[in-house]
Scaffold this active site. Sequence first.
Site, PDB file in Angstrom:
ATOM      1  N   TYR A  33       5.504   2.310   3.390  1.00 57.86           N
ATOM      2  CA  TYR A  33       6.144   3.405   3.148  1.00 57.86           C
ATOM      3  C   TYR A  33       6.683   2.414   1.798  1.00 57.86           C
ATOM      4  O   TYR A  33       8.141   2.624   1.696  1.00 57.86           O
ATOM      5  CB  TYR A  33       7.065   4.003   3.645  1.00 57.86           C
ATOM      6  CG  TYR A  33       6.962   5.065   5.158  1.00 57.86           C
ATOM      7  CD1 TYR A  33       6.774   6.646   3.905  1.00 57.86           C
ATOM      8  CD2 TYR A  33       6.283   4.663   5.926  1.00 57.86           C
ATOM      9  CE1 TYR A  33       6.132   7.277   5.160  1.00 57.86           C
ATOM     10  CE2 TYR A  33       5.428   5.443   6.385  1.00 57.86           C
ATOM     11  CZ  TYR A  33       5.769   6.958   6.458  1.00 57.86           C
ATOM     12  OH  TYR A  33       4.696   8.153   6.675  1.00 57.86           O
TER      13      TYR A  33
ATOM     14  N   HIS B  36       2.207   3.246  -3.624  1.00 57.35           N
ATOM     15  CA  HIS B  36       1.074   1.995  -3.239  1.00 57.35           C
ATOM     16  C   HIS B  36       0.238   3.667  -3.853  1.00 57.35           C
ATOM     17  O   HIS B  36      -0.122   4.304  -3.161  1.00 57.35           O
ATOM     18  CB  HIS B  36       0.384   1.310  -2.524  1.00 57.35           C
ATOM     19  CG  HIS B  36       0.154   1.825  -1.177  1.00 57.35           C
ATOM     20  ND1 HIS B  36       1.203   2.141   0.161  1.00 57.35           N
ATOM     21  CD2 HIS B  36      -1.033   2.697  -0.729  1.00 57.35           C
ATOM     22  CE1 HIS B  36       0.743   2.883   0.261  1.00 57.35           C
ATOM     23  NE2 HIS B  36      -0.639   3.034   0.297  1.00 57.35           N
TER      24      HIS B  36
ATOM     25  N   LYS C 229      -9.944  -3.529   2.411  1.00 62.94           N
ATOM     26  CA  LYS C 229     -11.460  -3.059   3.237  1.00 62.94           C
ATOM     27  C   LYS C 229     -12.634  -3.154   1.236  1.00 62.94           C
ATOM     28  O   LYS C 229     -12.762  -2.997   2.727  1.00 62.94           O
ATOM     29  CB  LYS C 229     -11.408  -1.320   2.852  1.00 62.94           C
ATOM     30  CG  LYS C 229     -10.362  -0.834   4.494  1.00 62.94           C
ATOM     31  CD  LYS C 229      -9.912   0.683   4.657  1.00 62.94           C
ATOM     32  CE  LYS C 229      -8.999   1.422   3.334  1.00 62.94           C
ATOM     33  NZ  LYS C 229      -7.919   1.661   3.995  1.00 62.94           N
TER      34      LYS C 229
ATOM     35  N   GLU D 232      -2.189 -13.866  -1.283  1.00 61.13           N
ATOM     36  CA  GLU D 232      -2.869 -13.685  -1.804  1.00 61.13           C
ATOM     37  C   GLU D 232      -3.034 -13.640  -3.244  1.00 61.13           C
ATOM     38  O   GLU D 232      -4.171 -13.283  -4.223  1.00 61.13           O
ATOM     39  CB  GLU D 232      -3.244 -12.022  -1.403  1.00 61.13           C
ATOM     40  CG  GLU D 232      -3.349 -11.762  -0.181  1.00 61.13           C
ATOM     41  CD  GLU D 232      -4.028  -9.710   0.675  1.00 61.13           C
ATOM     42  OE1 GLU D 232      -4.773  -9.414  -0.026  1.00 61.13           O
ATOM     43  OE2 GLU D 232      -2.955  -9.211   1.052  1.00 61.13           O
TER      44      GLU D 232
HETATM   45  O1  G7M Z   1      -3.144   4.219   4.384  1.00 61.53           O
HETATM   46  P1  G7M Z   1      -1.675   3.433   3.199  1.00 61.53           P
HETATM   47  O2  G7M Z   1      -1.587   4.521   1.534  1.00 61.53           O
HETATM   48  O3  G7M Z   1      -0.522   3.327   3.956  1.00 61.53           O
HETATM   49  O4  G7M Z   1      -3.036   2.103   3.022  1.00 61.53           O
HETATM   50  C1  G7M Z   1      -2.599   0.387   2.794  1.00 61.53           C
HETATM   51  C2  G7M Z   1      -3.986   0.751   1.825  1.00 61.53           C
HETATM   52  O5  G7M Z   1      -3.413  -0.816   1.887  1.00 61.53           O
HETATM   53  C3  G7M Z   1      -4.850   0.490   2.761  1.00 61.53           C
HETATM   54  O6  G7M Z   1      -6.346   0.524   2.355  1.00 61.53           O
HETATM   55  C4  G7M Z   1      -5.385  -0.741   3.427  1.00 61.53           C
HETATM   56  O7  G7M Z   1      -6.265  -1.369   3.916  1.00 61.53           O
HETATM   57  C5  G7M Z   1      -4.600  -2.023   2.560  1.00 61.53           C
HETATM   58  N1  G7M Z   1      -4.363  -3.195   2.726  1.00 61.53           N
HETATM   59  C6  G7M Z   1      -2.920  -3.181   4.293  1.00 61.53           C
HETATM   60  N2  G7M Z   1      -3.029  -3.793   4.412  1.00 61.53           N
HETATM   61  C7  G7M Z   1      -2.213  -4.946   5.705  1.00 61.53           C
HETATM   62  C8  G7M Z   1      -2.955  -5.390   3.392  1.00 61.53           C
HETATM   63  C9  G7M Z   1      -2.565  -6.451   3.352  1.00 61.53           C
HETATM   64  O8  G7M Z   1      -2.535  -7.427   4.008  1.00 61.53           O
HETATM   65  N3  G7M Z   1      -3.767  -7.267   1.665  1.00 61.53           N
HETATM   66  C10 G7M Z   1      -4.119  -6.382   1.288  1.00 61.53           C
HETATM   67  N4  G7M Z   1      -5.380  -6.459  -0.095  1.00 61.53           N
HETATM   68  N5  G7M Z   1      -4.429  -4.817   1.911  1.00 61.53           N
HETATM   69  C11 G7M Z   1      -3.474  -4.351   2.408  1.00 61.53           C
END
Ligand code: G7M
Length: 300
Positions: A231, A234, A165, A143
């Site tokens: 974990y 972010h 998303k 990315e």
């Molecule tokens: O629920 P949590 O706070 O862990 O949120 C993780 C965030 O990372 C979510 O809003 C996901 O849509 C986003 N996310 C997860 N993955 C696997 C990716 C990814 O590979 N790339 C990007 N840009 N966002 C991701």
Amino acid sequence: MSSIDTILQEFRFERVLSHDTRTKLLFVLGQINGENCILSFEKSQYTDEDIPQLACQTHGLTDITQNDIYGWASARITTVNPDTRVKIIYPATDLHIRKYEQQARFLIQETPELFKMITWPYIQSLDPSRIQWVYNILEGKSEAERVIYRDTDPKTGFVILPDMKWDGSKESLYWVVIAARDDIYSLRSLTPDHLDLLKNIRQRACQLAEEKFGLKQKQLRLFVHYQPSYYHFHVHVTAVSFADAPGVVAGQAHLLDTVIDNLQLMADYYQRATLPFVVGERHPLCIAYQAQEDGIERQE
Ligand code: G7M
């Protein structure tokens, strides 16, 4: 990983995991070469370019009903722009399947003691490869062309990029900010030592959203999930106009402003607080908390 195109062709449908008829978001489970694959299909909103053409691109009307000045029917519409967002997780783990499966959800009260007894061992049991995608972003291996901002300071640095998303529109702005350091697991780890990082994230994300979309700080919702799915610390950045953005609900989202304020008011707030969180009944944490509750009941 195979290309998305190949995955879609080889996908063998098994079952629906969940289907939200309001948001038009569908998760299905299938197999590719004997491994689990999750596909999600989400209907996109109409684009400004498509809207004027919708009436003349409407075909195959069925179930036509008319009553006085009212009428309705189902139809197929051919749009110029793509009308569906497709996402894949392949190979999908058992934890992914449990995450997207339709299930009852519960609100758990995590005291500091329960965190040490149940949540922390769970975090430590997770396969580190689960957050490989995070390291790929931090190291510029995935990315890279989508990254909006990169600050490489090992303590206060981070990467800002579009969340998986995000549909790209201003109204539904959804960015994710990933900390460069890997020693902050979640809200529970935060202390005043991290204030510079948190304030940097807030300042830079707000500045960029204003520069790129004219969105002011008061039009943005910056928050942290508890529990997060991943974990590695972010922060979520969404437009306030995206009122029902996934994961903005109480029991999941903690506003970054409040987090900063709490840390300034009480240094060990997040080590002492009871942190509630919503979790699906099939999630290992829910099962572990239930087992602990059952154990107490048996003793009584
Ligand atoms: O629920 P949590 O706070 O862990 O949120 C993780 C965030 O990372 C979510 O809003 C996901 O849509 C986003 N996310 C997860 N993955 C696997 C990716 C990814 O590979 N790339 C990007 N840009 N966002 C991701």
